[in-house]
Design an enzyme around this catalytic site. Structure first.
Site, PDB file in Angstrom:
ATOM      1  N   LYS A  50       0.905  -1.074  -0.063  1.00 30.59           N
ATOM      2  CA  LYS A  50      -0.017  -0.081  -0.187  1.00 30.59           C
ATOM      3  C   LYS A  50       0.843   1.223  -0.078  1.00 30.59           C
ATOM      4  O   LYS A  50       0.434   2.222  -0.916  1.00 30.59           O
ATOM      5  CB  LYS A  50      -0.745   0.005   1.248  1.00 30.59           C
ATOM      6  CG  LYS A  50      -1.975  -1.067   0.984  1.00 30.59           C
ATOM      7  CD  LYS A  50      -2.978  -1.221   2.382  1.00 30.59           C
ATOM      8  CE  LYS A  50      -3.669  -2.573   2.274  1.00 30.59           C
ATOM      9  NZ  LYS A  50      -4.614  -2.957   3.335  1.00 30.59           N
ATOM     10  N   GLN A  94      -4.825  -2.017   9.629  1.00 30.46           N
ATOM     11  CA  GLN A  94      -4.563  -3.232   8.849  1.00 30.46           C
ATOM     12  C   GLN A  94      -5.077  -4.350   9.903  1.00 30.46           C
ATOM     13  O   GLN A  94      -4.787  -4.412  11.006  1.00 30.46           O
ATOM     14  CB  GLN A  94      -3.016  -3.752   8.780  1.00 30.46           C
ATOM     15  CG  GLN A  94      -2.752  -4.652   7.784  1.00 30.46           C
ATOM     16  CD  GLN A  94      -3.391  -4.766   6.268  1.00 30.46           C
ATOM     17  OE1 GLN A  94      -3.441  -3.721   5.833  1.00 30.46           O
ATOM     18  NE2 GLN A  94      -3.989  -5.833   5.999  1.00 30.46           N
ATOM     19  N   ASP A 117     -11.239   2.053   3.747  1.00 29.80           N
ATOM     20  CA  ASP A 117     -11.488   0.627   3.808  1.00 29.80           C
ATOM     21  C   ASP A 117     -13.027   0.211   3.732  1.00 29.80           C
ATOM     22  O   ASP A 117     -13.429  -0.840   3.328  1.00 29.80           O
ATOM     23  CB  ASP A 117     -10.828   0.073   5.136  1.00 29.80           C
ATOM     24  CG  ASP A 117      -9.721  -0.582   4.819  1.00 29.80           C
ATOM     25  OD1 ASP A 117      -9.214  -1.004   3.725  1.00 29.80           O
ATOM     26  OD2 ASP A 117      -8.839  -0.967   5.803  1.00 29.80           O
TER      27      ASP A 117
HETATM   28  N1  GUN Z   1      -7.033  -7.555   6.319  1.00 26.85           N
HETATM   29  C1  GUN Z   1      -7.310  -8.254   5.154  1.00 26.85           C
HETATM   30  N2  GUN Z   1      -7.764  -7.269   4.091  1.00 26.85           N
HETATM   31  C2  GUN Z   1      -7.735  -5.994   4.595  1.00 26.85           C
HETATM   32  C3  GUN Z   1      -8.080  -4.852   4.159  1.00 26.85           C
HETATM   33  O1  GUN Z   1      -8.478  -4.691   2.790  1.00 26.85           O
HETATM   34  N3  GUN Z   1      -8.000  -3.897   5.061  1.00 26.85           N
HETATM   35  C4  GUN Z   1      -7.315  -3.810   6.201  1.00 26.85           C
HETATM   36  N4  GUN Z   1      -7.350  -2.723   6.829  1.00 26.85           N
HETATM   37  N5  GUN Z   1      -7.022  -4.942   6.739  1.00 26.85           N
HETATM   38  C5  GUN Z   1      -7.284  -5.906   6.011  1.00 26.85           C
END
Ligand code: GUN
Length: 288
Positions: A50, A94, A117
């Site tokens: 990211k 995350q 998200d």
């Molecule tokens: N863990 C697995 N997929 C994601 C996601 O798209 N965003 C976040 N913050 N955590 C995750």
């Protein structure tokens, strides 16, 4: 082949151009903040990706890497501080977070205005009501891919396997909504004989995290197959693992009309989704 890698590259290029135009007129650039708590291997990889994606398109990014024993209170305080920072357009924490931290509390602490998200209850509620909101990166990526490849969804039977809050559930809502108009069946761990459902499906979206779950005999000839699974399987290569999707790809690809590979399918589109949402938040904040 539904090639998410090259499609995401093209779409990322569009964002990069937009950011260059923003810079050219002297405005601040979009800013994504990410919080990672602990040492989970996959999570570290995702957060690094990211960060690199932001750099590629010209966004600013700040990553807060916190130790596994960070208290819930100090995490919530950090979220609060980021919420108040007017120059931050997106905030993600995350997941998963360590067990002593309540993930729901964390998700709900993020200001819905920067919830790129789309995990906040307000974001999910708006999605359900077909109101404008941040659509979670993975369902968003899948929808974009189907659209860009001109896959017909109206009146089609779409079987979704998995009912998670971040993939299966929102996916089922999006596919049945006006504009897409699919007839949706959601299968999950208690579904008896999943194959009976998938064999009648024009579109199958699998998100269970079990390598090779969708077998060739479960697929109708000519179906469209979207593989959201991405599981690390031990291997003796340099990385010590390979990534496996939920579909028995080699066999299924001979029977279907379109399929997403793993890696290089949904994954890159998911990463694009987060960039899209961050830019969307930025534009809203800037009144654009
Ligand atoms: N863990 C697995 N997929 C994601 C996601 O798209 N965003 C976040 N913050 N955590 C995750």
């Amino acid at each position: 082949m539904l090639d998410g890698k090259s499609l995401a590259l093209k779409l990322r290029g569009n964002i990069k151009e937009e950011v260059e135009a923003i810079k050219a007129i002297g405005n601040r650039v979009p800013h994504l903040a990410a919080i990672l708590v602990g040492e989970d291997g996959a999570s570290k990889t995702y957060v690094n990706s990211k960060e690199r994606d932001c750099e590629y398109v010209g966004f600013e990014s700040s990553v807060h890497r916190l130790s596994a024993d960070t208290s819930e209170e100090s995490l919530l305080n950090l979220i609060e501080a980021i919420n108040k920072d007017e120059n931050i357009d997106g905030l993600i924490v995350q997941l998963p977070v360590p067990k002593h931290i309540n993930a729901t509390k964390v998700t709900e602490a993020i200001d819905p205005e920067i919830d790129v998200d789309g995990f906040h209850t307000i974001s999910v509620g708006k999605l359900t009501k077909n109101e404008d909101t941040f659509i979670s990166a993975t369902p968003f990526g899948v929808i974009m891919m189907l659209e860009e490849y001109g896959i017909e969804t109206r009146g089609k039977h779409c079987v979704i396997i998995g009912r998670s809050n971040i993939v299966g559930r929102p996916m089922s809502i999006l596919m049945s909504q006006g504009g897409r108009d699919a007839t949706v069946t959601v299968c999950h761990r208690y579904t008896e004989n999943v194959g009976n459902f998938t064999r009648t499906a024009d579109i199958v979206i699998v998100a269970v995290g079990i390598p090779d779950f969708l077998k060739v005999e479960m697929v109708k000839p000519g179906a469209v197959i979207v593989d959201v699974g991405i599981t690390r399987v031990d291997s003796d290569n340099a990385k010590r693992y390979v990534l496996k999707g939920d579909v028995d790809f080699e066999k299924v690809k001979e029977k279907c009309s379109a399929i997403t590979p793993v890696p290089g399918g949904v994954g890159p589109m998911t990463r694009y989704g987060l960039l899209f949402n961050t830019l969307k938040s930025y534009k809203k904040k800037q009144g654009l």
